[in-house]
Design a protein around this motif. Structure first.
Motif, PDB file in Angstrom:
ATOM      1  N   VAL A   1      28.431  43.173  48.169  1.00 28.68           N
ATOM      2  CA  VAL A   1      29.103  44.298  47.520  1.00 28.68           C
ATOM      3  C   VAL A   1      28.097  45.040  46.655  1.00 28.68           C
ATOM      4  O   VAL A   1      27.443  44.452  45.792  1.00 28.68           O
TER       5      VAL A   1
ATOM      6  N   ILE B   1      32.181  39.368  39.332  1.00 25.83           N
ATOM      7  CA  ILE B   1      31.794  39.118  40.730  1.00 25.83           C
ATOM      8  C   ILE B   1      30.274  39.188  40.885  1.00 25.83           C
ATOM      9  O   ILE B   1      29.593  39.796  40.059  1.00 25.83           O
TER      10      ILE B   1
ATOM     11  N   ALA C   1      27.295  41.067  42.533  1.00 22.64           N
ATOM     12  CA  ALA C   1      27.157  42.424  43.074  1.00 22.64           C
ATOM     13  C   ALA C   1      25.783  42.961  42.737  1.00 22.64           C
ATOM     14  O   ALA C   1      25.044  42.376  41.945  1.00 22.64           O
TER      15      ALA C   1
ATOM     16  N   ALA D   1      34.604  47.682  43.473  1.00 24.72           N
ATOM     17  CA  ALA D   1      33.782  46.502  43.762  1.00 24.72           C
ATOM     18  C   ALA D   1      34.550  45.198  43.601  1.00 24.72           C
ATOM     19  O   ALA D   1      34.434  44.288  44.428  1.00 24.72           O
TER      20      ALA D   1
ATOM     21  N   SER E   1      35.389  42.631  46.634  1.00 24.83           N
ATOM     22  CA  SER E   1      34.881  41.265  46.544  1.00 24.83           C
ATOM     23  C   SER E   1      35.993  40.239  46.716  1.00 24.83           C
ATOM     24  O   SER E   1      35.799  39.205  47.364  1.00 24.83           O
TER      25      SER E   1
ATOM     26  N   LYS F   1      35.654  37.503  49.735  1.00 28.79           N
ATOM     27  CA  LYS F   1      35.252  36.163  49.302  1.00 28.79           C
ATOM     28  C   LYS F   1      35.615  35.089  50.322  1.00 28.79           C
ATOM     29  O   LYS F   1      34.993  34.025  50.362  1.00 28.79           O
TER      30      LYS F   1
END
Length: 321
Positions: A47, A73, A75, A278, A282, A286
């Protein structure tokens, strides 16, 4: 009560340094960066947060926003380099100040000192506590934490290259190349650099093949509508393929429809998703992440002292009503 008073005094001080746990990328050198982006069948879908992954209270191109995203997350980030009147490279998307700050007029008509008097707005138009950053500040912050894609705005190629090299950022920076000649300019001067290259058809792919730029230096932005055959040919050369969702999946009305769109991207040969959503993307992807992936070694969590903590959020969490 004494403890609460101490917390309050810490909060209202001029700078709040908080221990922030971030999802970081363990990229130590150029070889790591190339391996991270080399396509493998067990790859982890990645991402890229467009302009940082903005949300209410967190503006574009701000370290505070980057840190918020990484607190949620793993990223990396697309960032927009622009020039002030006195030649300072800053991170700012628009040519004008009106929409994204509490200022007015063209960014290029203001000096660095002048833009430091402004405050950034979030995407709802609310003024935040945050200021425009020098790109150099973001480069220094990102080292050891994440990867940056530097988009093409109004910064001369030589000036951007000088800044990257001065900060030894080749191991965690990709440069957006909209045309092959742009990638060739940088590659001839610094063969270490990686590119987010616009490769939207097989003719452009063939031109890159003949250019002498190694495929290991390239992430291919293949765009939408999806091109499974092109993506497959690029992947066969070890190249990850990338698209954006801003004009497509993110326009779908329901969260469920958007989620189905994100899954379709991965099923049709996409490895990197550039998105304004984002955290949402995510959460969908996942399920495609395996701890057994050859890429899992690049993902970790680490704790950092942050000077970009949102003071209102700290007050809300720590001061009882």
């Amino acid at each position: 009560m004494k403890i609460l008073k101490l917390i309050f005094l810490l909060i209202i001080s001029s700078e709040v340094y908080a221990q922030v746990e971030l999802h970081t990328l363990r990229i130590e050198n150029q070889n790591d960066l190339k391996e991270f982006f080399r396509y493998a069948p067990d790859r982890i879908p990645l991402v890229c947060a467009h302009r940082g992954g903005v949300k209410p209270g967190f503006p574009e191109n701000s370290i505070a926003t980057f840190e918020y995203t990484l607190s949620q997350i793993p990223a990396f980030f697309e960032v927009d380099p622009r020039l002030t009147k006195d030649g300072v490279i800053v991170a700012f998307h628009d040519a004008t100040l009106d929409k994204k700050t509490d200022g007015i007029g063209n960014l290029a008509d203001h000096t660095w000192e002048e833009v430091q008097q402004l405050r950034l707005k979030d995407n709802n138009g609310n003024i935040t506590p945050y200021k425009i950053h020098k790109l150099e500040e973001i480069l220094q912050w990102a080292k050891g934490k994440t990867i940056l894609i530097l988009d093409k705005k109004d910064v001369p190629f030589d000036k951007l290259l000088t800044l990257i090299e001065a900060n030894r950022a080749e191991s965690y920076v990709l440069i957006s190349a909209y045309k092959l000649k742009e990638a060739l300019y940088y590659h001839k001067r610094n063969p270490k650099l990686m590119f987010e290259a616009m490769i939207k058809d097989e003719n452009v792919m063939e031109a890159y093949q003949k250019s002498g730029i190694p495929w290991q230096n390239i992430v291919a932005f293949t765009g939408q509508p999806l091109k499974p055959e092109l993506n497959a040919k690029l992947r066969a050369k070890g190249v990850m393929c990338m698209v954006s969702t801003m004009k497509f999946e993110e326009k779908l009305g329901s969260r469920g429809a958007r989620a189905a769109g994100y899954k379709k991207l991965v099923e049709n040969g996409i490895d990197v998703v550039l998105t304004d959503r984002a955290i949402e993307v995510s959460a969908v992807l996942k399920n495609n992440i395996s701890e057994e992936s050859s890429k899992s070694k690049f993902f970790q969590q680490a704790t950092f002292n942050s000077g970009y903590t949102n003071v209102k959020e700290v007050k809300r969490k720590l001061i009882p009503k």
